[in-house]
Design a protein around this motif. Sequence first.
Motif, PDB file in Angstrom:
ATOM      1  N   ARG A 139     -25.656  10.940 -14.619  1.00 49.63           N
ATOM      2  CA  ARG A 139     -24.595  10.343 -14.533  1.00 49.63           C
ATOM      3  C   ARG A 139     -23.999  10.946 -13.143  1.00 49.63           C
ATOM      4  N   VAL A 140     -23.068  10.329 -12.552  1.00 53.08           N
ATOM      5  CA  VAL A 140     -22.181  10.663 -11.537  1.00 53.08           C
ATOM      6  C   VAL A 140     -20.672  10.502 -11.946  1.00 53.08           C
ATOM      7  N   LEU A 141     -19.885  11.466 -11.835  1.00 53.17           N
ATOM      8  CA  LEU A 141     -18.662  11.237 -12.051  1.00 53.17           C
ATOM      9  C   LEU A 141     -17.787  11.398 -10.482  1.00 53.17           C
ATOM     10  N   LEU A 142     -17.272  10.355  -9.829  1.00 47.85           N
ATOM     11  CA  LEU A 142     -17.087  10.007  -8.683  1.00 47.85           C
ATOM     12  C   LEU A 142     -15.348   9.853  -8.930  1.00 47.85           C
ATOM     13  N   GLY A 143     -14.685  10.911  -8.211  1.00 47.44           N
ATOM     14  CA  GLY A 143     -13.104  10.544  -8.084  1.00 47.44           C
ATOM     15  C   GLY A 143     -12.740  10.002  -6.717  1.00 47.44           C
ATOM     16  N   GLU A 144     -12.574   8.826  -6.371  1.00 49.91           N
ATOM     17  CA  GLU A 144     -12.024   8.302  -5.198  1.00 49.91           C
ATOM     18  C   GLU A 144     -10.838   7.267  -5.237  1.00 49.91           C
ATOM     19  N   GLY A 145     -10.389   7.527  -3.915  1.00 50.18           N
ATOM     20  CA  GLY A 145      -9.095   6.847  -3.714  1.00 50.18           C
ATOM     21  C   GLY A 145      -9.157   5.297  -3.678  1.00 50.18           C
ATOM     22  N   PHE A 146      -7.976   4.701  -4.124  1.00 52.89           N
ATOM     23  CA  PHE A 146      -7.957   3.115  -3.907  1.00 52.89           C
ATOM     24  C   PHE A 146      -6.801   2.794  -3.785  1.00 52.89           C
ATOM     25  N   TRP A 147      -6.806   1.501  -3.160  1.00 53.21           N
ATOM     26  CA  TRP A 147      -5.287   0.909  -3.173  1.00 53.21           C
ATOM     27  C   TRP A 147      -4.768   0.659  -4.407  1.00 53.21           C
ATOM     28  N   GLU A 148      -3.683   0.925  -4.994  1.00 53.99           N
ATOM     29  CA  GLU A 148      -3.181   0.294  -6.321  1.00 53.99           C
ATOM     30  C   GLU A 148      -2.571  -1.310  -5.721  1.00 53.99           C
ATOM     31  N   ARG A 149      -2.090  -1.310  -4.828  1.00 54.02           N
ATOM     32  CA  ARG A 149      -1.814  -2.542  -4.069  1.00 54.02           C
ATOM     33  C   ARG A 149      -1.769  -2.605  -2.335  1.00 54.02           C
ATOM     34  N   THR A 150      -1.887  -3.703  -1.868  1.00 55.43           N
ATOM     35  CA  THR A 150      -1.939  -3.769  -0.606  1.00 55.43           C
ATOM     36  C   THR A 150      -0.831  -3.015   0.233  1.00 55.43           C
ATOM     37  N   PRO A 151      -0.852  -1.921   1.035  1.00 60.52           N
ATOM     38  CA  PRO A 151       0.222  -1.181   1.732  1.00 60.52           C
ATOM     39  C   PRO A 151       0.968  -2.275   2.717  1.00 60.52           C
ATOM     40  N   THR A 152       2.388  -1.889   2.849  1.00 59.58           N
ATOM     41  CA  THR A 152       2.888  -2.860   3.967  1.00 59.58           C
ATOM     42  C   THR A 152       2.875  -1.872   5.158  1.00 59.58           C
ATOM     43  N   GLU A 153       3.075  -2.633   6.372  1.00 57.93           N
ATOM     44  CA  GLU A 153       2.756  -1.984   7.507  1.00 57.93           C
ATOM     45  C   GLU A 153       3.860  -0.512   7.741  1.00 57.93           C
ATOM     46  N   ALA A 154       4.824  -0.688   7.094  1.00 52.97           N
ATOM     47  CA  ALA A 154       5.871   0.387   6.985  1.00 52.97           C
ATOM     48  C   ALA A 154       5.428   1.557   6.360  1.00 52.97           C
ATOM     49  N   GLU A 155       4.818   1.380   5.099  1.00 53.28           N
ATOM     50  CA  GLU A 155       4.324   2.331   4.227  1.00 53.28           C
ATOM     51  C   GLU A 155       2.855   2.908   4.991  1.00 53.28           C
ATOM     52  N   LEU A 156       2.197   2.243   5.465  1.00 50.39           N
ATOM     53  CA  LEU A 156       1.051   2.603   6.348  1.00 50.39           C
ATOM     54  C   LEU A 156       1.460   3.699   7.496  1.00 50.39           C
ATOM     55  N   ALA A 157       2.741   3.228   8.297  1.00 50.68           N
ATOM     56  CA  ALA A 157       3.199   4.116   9.387  1.00 50.68           C
ATOM     57  C   ALA A 157       3.652   5.220   8.527  1.00 50.68           C
ATOM     58  N   GLY A 158       3.990   5.442   7.397  1.00 48.51           N
ATOM     59  CA  GLY A 158       4.386   6.706   6.920  1.00 48.51           C
ATOM     60  C   GLY A 158       3.419   7.631   6.262  1.00 48.51           C
ATOM     61  N   MET A 159       2.219   7.001   6.300  1.00 46.83           N
ATOM     62  CA  MET A 159       0.916   7.837   5.609  1.00 46.83           C
ATOM     63  C   MET A 159       0.368   8.975   6.649  1.00 46.83           C
ATOM     64  N   TRP A 160      -0.997   9.109   6.612  1.00 44.51           N
ATOM     65  CA  TRP A 160      -1.516  10.047   7.396  1.00 44.51           C
ATOM     66  C   TRP A 160      -1.591   9.469   8.902  1.00 44.51           C
ATOM     67  N   PRO A 161      -1.858   9.947   9.729  1.00 40.75           N
ATOM     68  CA  PRO A 161      -1.964   9.382  11.241  1.00 40.75           C
ATOM     69  C   PRO A 161      -3.022   8.453  11.336  1.00 40.75           C
ATOM     70  N   GLY A 162      -2.803   7.251  11.716  1.00 39.71           N
ATOM     71  CA  GLY A 162      -3.790   6.280  11.939  1.00 39.71           C
ATOM     72  C   GLY A 162      -4.229   5.622  10.745  1.00 39.71           C
ATOM     73  N   ALA A 163      -3.413   5.742   9.471  1.00 37.67           N
ATOM     74  CA  ALA A 163      -3.657   4.901   8.323  1.00 37.67           C
ATOM     75  C   ALA A 163      -3.902   3.449   8.659  1.00 37.67           C
ATOM     76  N   ARG A 164      -4.920   2.826   7.794  1.00 40.37           N
ATOM     77  CA  ARG A 164      -5.180   1.682   7.979  1.00 40.37           C
ATOM     78  C   ARG A 164      -5.442   0.927   6.634  1.00 40.37           C
ATOM     79  N   ARG A 165      -5.198  -0.245   6.424  1.00 44.21           N
ATOM     80  CA  ARG A 165      -5.487  -0.926   5.044  1.00 44.21           C
ATOM     81  C   ARG A 165      -6.869  -0.747   4.620  1.00 44.21           C
ATOM     82  N   ASP A 166      -7.947  -0.960   5.780  1.00 47.18           N
ATOM     83  CA  ASP A 166      -9.315  -0.605   5.292  1.00 47.18           C
ATOM     84  C   ASP A 166      -9.684   0.777   5.219  1.00 47.18           C
ATOM     85  N   ASP A 167      -8.602   1.858   4.978  1.00 52.96           N
ATOM     86  CA  ASP A 167      -9.042   3.083   4.790  1.00 52.96           C
ATOM     87  C   ASP A 167      -9.689   3.147   3.453  1.00 52.96           C
ATOM     88  N   HIS A 168      -9.231   2.104   2.543  1.00 57.98           N
ATOM     89  CA  HIS A 168      -9.363   2.215   1.155  1.00 57.98           C
ATOM     90  C   HIS A 168      -9.845   0.832   0.634  1.00 57.98           C
TER      91      HIS A 168
END
Length: 253
Positions: A139-168
Amino acid sequence: MTTEHAKPARLSRLTFHGPLSETRAAAIVARLAPARPRTVLDIGCGWGELLLRVLDAVPEARGTGIDVAEEDLARGRGHAEARGLGGRAEFVAESATGTGRGPADLVLCLGASHALSPAERPTAEALRELRRLVADGGRVLLGEGFWERTPTEAELAGMWPGARRDDHAGLGELLDLAVAAGFRPEWTETASLAEWEEFESAYQADQEVWLAGHPDHPRAAALRERLDRHRGQWMSYRGVLGTAYLTLVPVTR
């Protein structure tokens, strides 16, 4: 009275280095233990809390945690000794990229897919590596980030530097990537907002309390700036960035 060398505790409020509750961790261990894994490999283990709980539940198992953060590894070794698991748990300071430590019966990779691949978007390659590292029938137990919903541009701008929609990916796409890498998903679950709030609060709590009591300390300005920046980032991805816990079964080759 403060001294120049006073500093806050580090992550003492965190049990797991991620949004994982005691209830969910207990359920995961209860689901993984009946397979009686004899070898457990924890990628990017930190202090390896879940690894130690699996070893405690499976007395015949031996585990290896690998990470590059020696302070976290030392914490893991101390916890292992305190629980009587020192003889069965090894914590090793090394990179997981290209590791030859598999195949193992159980591979844990919680929030550490980046440790398996230098790619800018590491999830797909990390899943292929996890398939290489797990034994057939394991078995593999993977804990991985995913988008609950598509982030807005304003939300991406407030996240980590360079955050993009295709990060997750979204959750469905993440599951498709796991299948494409040679797995079938046995169990799919996602961290709750309460788990995220507990994690993010505990992540900063030691330093916030210290800063409140040492506002004029020489280290205070830099710490204040970092804490305020991280809190702003969290408020931008709160309810947008999720964590999936996937229990994956390798397709026999």
